[in-house]
Design an enzyme around this catalytic site. Structure first.
Site, PDB file in Angstrom:
ATOM      1  N   SER A 168       0.852  -1.193   0.000  1.00 56.60           N
ATOM      2  CA  SER A 168       0.000   0.000   0.000  1.00 56.60           C
ATOM      3  C   SER A 168       0.891   1.248   0.000  1.00 56.60           C
ATOM      4  O   SER A 168       1.788   1.376  -0.841  1.00 56.60           O
ATOM      5  CB  SER A 168      -0.927  -0.058   1.215  1.00 56.60           C
ATOM      6  OG  SER A 168      -1.910   0.924   1.158  1.00 56.60           O
ATOM      7  N   ASP A 333      -9.074  -6.209  -4.505  1.00 51.57           N
ATOM      8  CA  ASP A 333      -8.669  -4.920  -3.924  1.00 51.57           C
ATOM      9  C   ASP A 333      -9.229  -3.799  -4.778  1.00 51.57           C
ATOM     10  O   ASP A 333      -8.804  -3.613  -5.918  1.00 51.57           O
ATOM     11  CB  ASP A 333      -7.137  -4.859  -3.872  1.00 51.57           C
ATOM     12  CG  ASP A 333      -6.601  -3.584  -3.216  1.00 51.57           C
ATOM     13  OD1 ASP A 333      -7.384  -2.639  -2.990  1.00 51.57           O
ATOM     14  OD2 ASP A 333      -5.402  -3.554  -2.926  1.00 51.57           O
ATOM     15  N   HIS A 366      -8.072  -5.085  -0.139  1.00 48.46           N
ATOM     16  CA  HIS A 366      -6.769  -4.451   0.064  1.00 48.46           C
ATOM     17  C   HIS A 366      -6.039  -5.044   1.267  1.00 48.46           C
ATOM     18  O   HIS A 366      -4.808  -5.126   1.278  1.00 48.46           O
ATOM     19  CB  HIS A 366      -6.973  -2.950   0.239  1.00 48.46           C
ATOM     20  CG  HIS A 366      -5.706  -2.155   0.278  1.00 48.46           C
ATOM     21  ND1 HIS A 366      -4.810  -2.146  -0.763  1.00 48.46           N
ATOM     22  CD2 HIS A 366      -5.170  -1.352   1.228  1.00 48.46           C
ATOM     23  CE1 HIS A 366      -3.781  -1.361  -0.453  1.00 48.46           C
ATOM     24  NE2 HIS A 366      -3.979  -0.886   0.748  1.00 48.46           N
ATOM     25  N   ASP A 367      -6.792  -5.451   2.268  1.00 45.71           N
ATOM     26  CA  ASP A 367      -6.200  -6.052   3.472  1.00 45.71           C
ATOM     27  C   ASP A 367      -5.378  -7.301   3.170  1.00 45.71           C
ATOM     28  O   ASP A 367      -4.577  -7.723   4.023  1.00 45.71           O
ATOM     29  CB  ASP A 367      -7.302  -6.431   4.464  1.00 45.71           C
ATOM     30  CG  ASP A 367      -7.405  -5.427   5.604  1.00 45.71           C
ATOM     31  OD1 ASP A 367      -6.635  -4.452   5.607  1.00 45.71           O
ATOM     32  OD2 ASP A 367      -8.260  -5.626   6.478  1.00 45.71           O
TER      33      ASP A 367
END
Lengths: 391, 391
Positions: A168, A333, A366-367
């Site tokens: 990220s 994501d 996204h995690d």
């Protein structure tokens, strides 16, 4: 030997059982010379908190820099003595036998400038009056962070990193490293990153910031020492962030419309399980994180846009970049979607760089970059193993 | 004649140039008998504000009920005398020569119970003490709204609607009408609706509510008469809602990363165009809408789930439904995606109902239901024209 897992084959040494790096403690590097920010602002003196795992080899060629994301800290791996439950935020990724193997690498994990875990940040005392910087702490950029990390590397005698690794916002730092210090890294590993934020992402960041800025306990950023803290606003900001790091299908599978009580409450208390989960996440985070740091981190995200320095030509921005590149993204994501990583990969290849890209199929959004997806971890392990063979 | 537009052919009467219904004014229906909510709560007496456009025919068979969504009101079409800029929220959709043609239909548009545009709501005086209901106003459900609308229809002598029409939360009301009053409508038109909210949607609603509930000016819902209003929290809630009604590509096309100034400001003021736009939308909305109403509307959305009454079997929930169904969705809508409308269509067909479904290709996200997309408008026009031929 050739090990096969989920379609990825790896020439690896005899692999040890993954384990923890064990008990760790934060260290601190103090710099007495001023730090100049991209904005023009300066800190007369500054500090970086960091942790390290593994041993730096004699030639100092086996260092890996870990760059943290929005809510991270230097505590990436291991645990704190007496707090065995306090595993680092990337503990599944860093350690003996893990994708970033501390049997091979010396792993350096700093807290970024502006952070709230020991590096100079808004809660730090201003050297002139000893009071917290608060609103006086400068807005920080990814370039600033990378420059501060380079100073830390200098301090430790590390001329070149074997790899700079991040997910990220951390991945953006890895990319910035390759552009700003082309000779000081052999590889950049950018997981779930992007060349720049989209309008949608900037919008989410601004809404999160507005929730904090409008909290009457924020006091314009100078809330320290008042016995008040903008926890309400920071909690809402975190709830919003958290939702966008998950995927719709993952949330549907995890929570659906499940209720905490059998029937409707007809009020605004916690009724659906998803509400309970999010409010808990918001409350937990707002008890341990600094609202000013959250503002700084989101603004740094907004600003990151290396192509802007080259009239929007991303390939040209990467022309001077050094090292090779390994990019990964996750199919579900939607904040940093695969299309963003593909854009990076295309630009790097157009710039004549050596770049690999893997899109991992997951439902975790996204995690995923924090989770132990086996395809993801094996891919990084394979890449890092190859680097380790040429230290 | 056969008119062709964007691939849709329509047998239509000679079409007139679309125009406005002109100046309108709100009307009020007062009910002296109590209203009982699904929650068990009661209002001793209550009022619905509404507007109407077109003429009710002698047999009272040409009435169309318009159901508004989260932030709507009775002012769906036309303008207010002296305020020609105050077009109704669905003015492109309702009027002479428009998809819901007031040359054919008598259009009835109420403000829902709990609203803030003249119907009984949190700001209305409680009959016992004359003070605003505030936190005493009951949590309302889609079922409650539909029952109140039916009472309004009774008052006006309308036994059966030619159609009940709504988008988003309004579409849910149209579906509820078909289930609860199967003999009282000939058709339900549900645009960008869903059988129930997903966990992601509930999460977004709860974050919006938390922004309001945590605003210190909210005072537990009893902020009327204090000279304070939870505008900050309501603004954040609206910014969040607004973002999720758009699509990522539409925001990218509209704003991208455009800045209001040439270079970075290094602060948290309005810098990117998307921030400016969203903050303006939030501020505008929070100046004209009631925070308590926003809470009520989002909770009604959360609760809507007709299948829950039949162990999750949506087809069974529709078994007793009356009238035919016309469903539309928009390809870029990620809050009420096409998959939700397809789920509705499949369940209706499984229940043996007459149902049509159109997925419209757009880039405008959930907001598309308010926009004059020609494929969307022609499809509704064709459907309504057919209904008009058999009045």
């Amino acid at each position: 030997m050739v090990r096969r897992h989920q379609g990825i084959s790896v020439n690896a040494k005899q692999q040890q059982q993954p384990s923890s790096v064990g008990a760790v403690r934060s260290q601190y590097a103090d710099f007495d010379s001023p730090f100049s920010f991209a904005s023009g602002a300066r800190l007369p003196s500054w500090r970086l908190a960091y942790e390290s795992y593994g041993e730096l080899n004699e030639k100092k060629t086996n260092a890996v820099l870990i760059c943290h994301a929005l809510s991270g800290s230097q505590h990436a791996a291991g645990y704190y003595e007496g707090g065995e439950e306090s595993a680092g935020w990337w503990d599944n990724f860093i350690g003996p036998g893990k994708p970033v193997d501390t049997g091979d690498f010396f792993v350096l994990s700093p807290n970024n400038l502006g952070g709230c875990h020991g590096s100079s940040g808004p809660a730090s005392p201003h050297p002139e009056d000893g009071k917290p910087y608060g609103s006086r702490f400068p807005v920080v950029t990814v370039e600033d962070w990378v420059r501060a990390q380079a100073a830390l590397a200098d301090r430790l005698g590390i001329q070149q990193f074997a790899a700079v690794v991040g997910g990220s916002l951390g991945g953006m730092q890895a990319l910035r490293w390759a552009v700003d210090y082309p000779d000081r890294l052999r590889a950049a590993v950018a997981v779930a990153a992007a060349a720049k934020l989209s309008a949608l992402n900037i919008a989410f960041n601004d809404i999160a910031r507005q929730a904090i800025l409008r909290d009457p306990h924020f006091h314009g950023g100078d809330y320290y020492g008042r016995g008040e803290f903008p926890r309400g606003g920071l909690g809402v900001a975190r709830m919003l962030g958290h939702v966008t790091y998950l995927s719709g299908p993952a949330m549907a599978a995890k929570f659906g419309r499940a209720r905490r009580a059998a029937s409707a409450r007809f009020d605004y208390e916690t009724e659906f399980e998803v509400e309970s989960y999010l409010r808990y996440q918001g409350a937990k985070f707002s008890g341990v994180f600094d609202a000013n740091t959250y503002l700084l981190m989101t603004r740094a995200l907004d600003y990151f846009d290396p192509a802007a320095e080259c009239e929007g030509d991303l390939a040209r921005a990467f022309a001077k970049a050094g090292g090779e590149f390994f990019l990964l993204s996750f199919s579900s994501d939607w904040r940093f979607p695969p299309s963003s990583s593909r854009e990076l990969a295309r630009a790097l290849l157009a710039a004549g760089k050596r770049a690999s890209y893997i899109e991992v199929q997951t439902e975790e959004g996204h995690d995923s970059f924090l989770l132990a997806n086996p395809v993801y971890h094996e891919a990084v392990r394979a890449f890092m193993s190859r680097l380790a063979q040429t230290l």
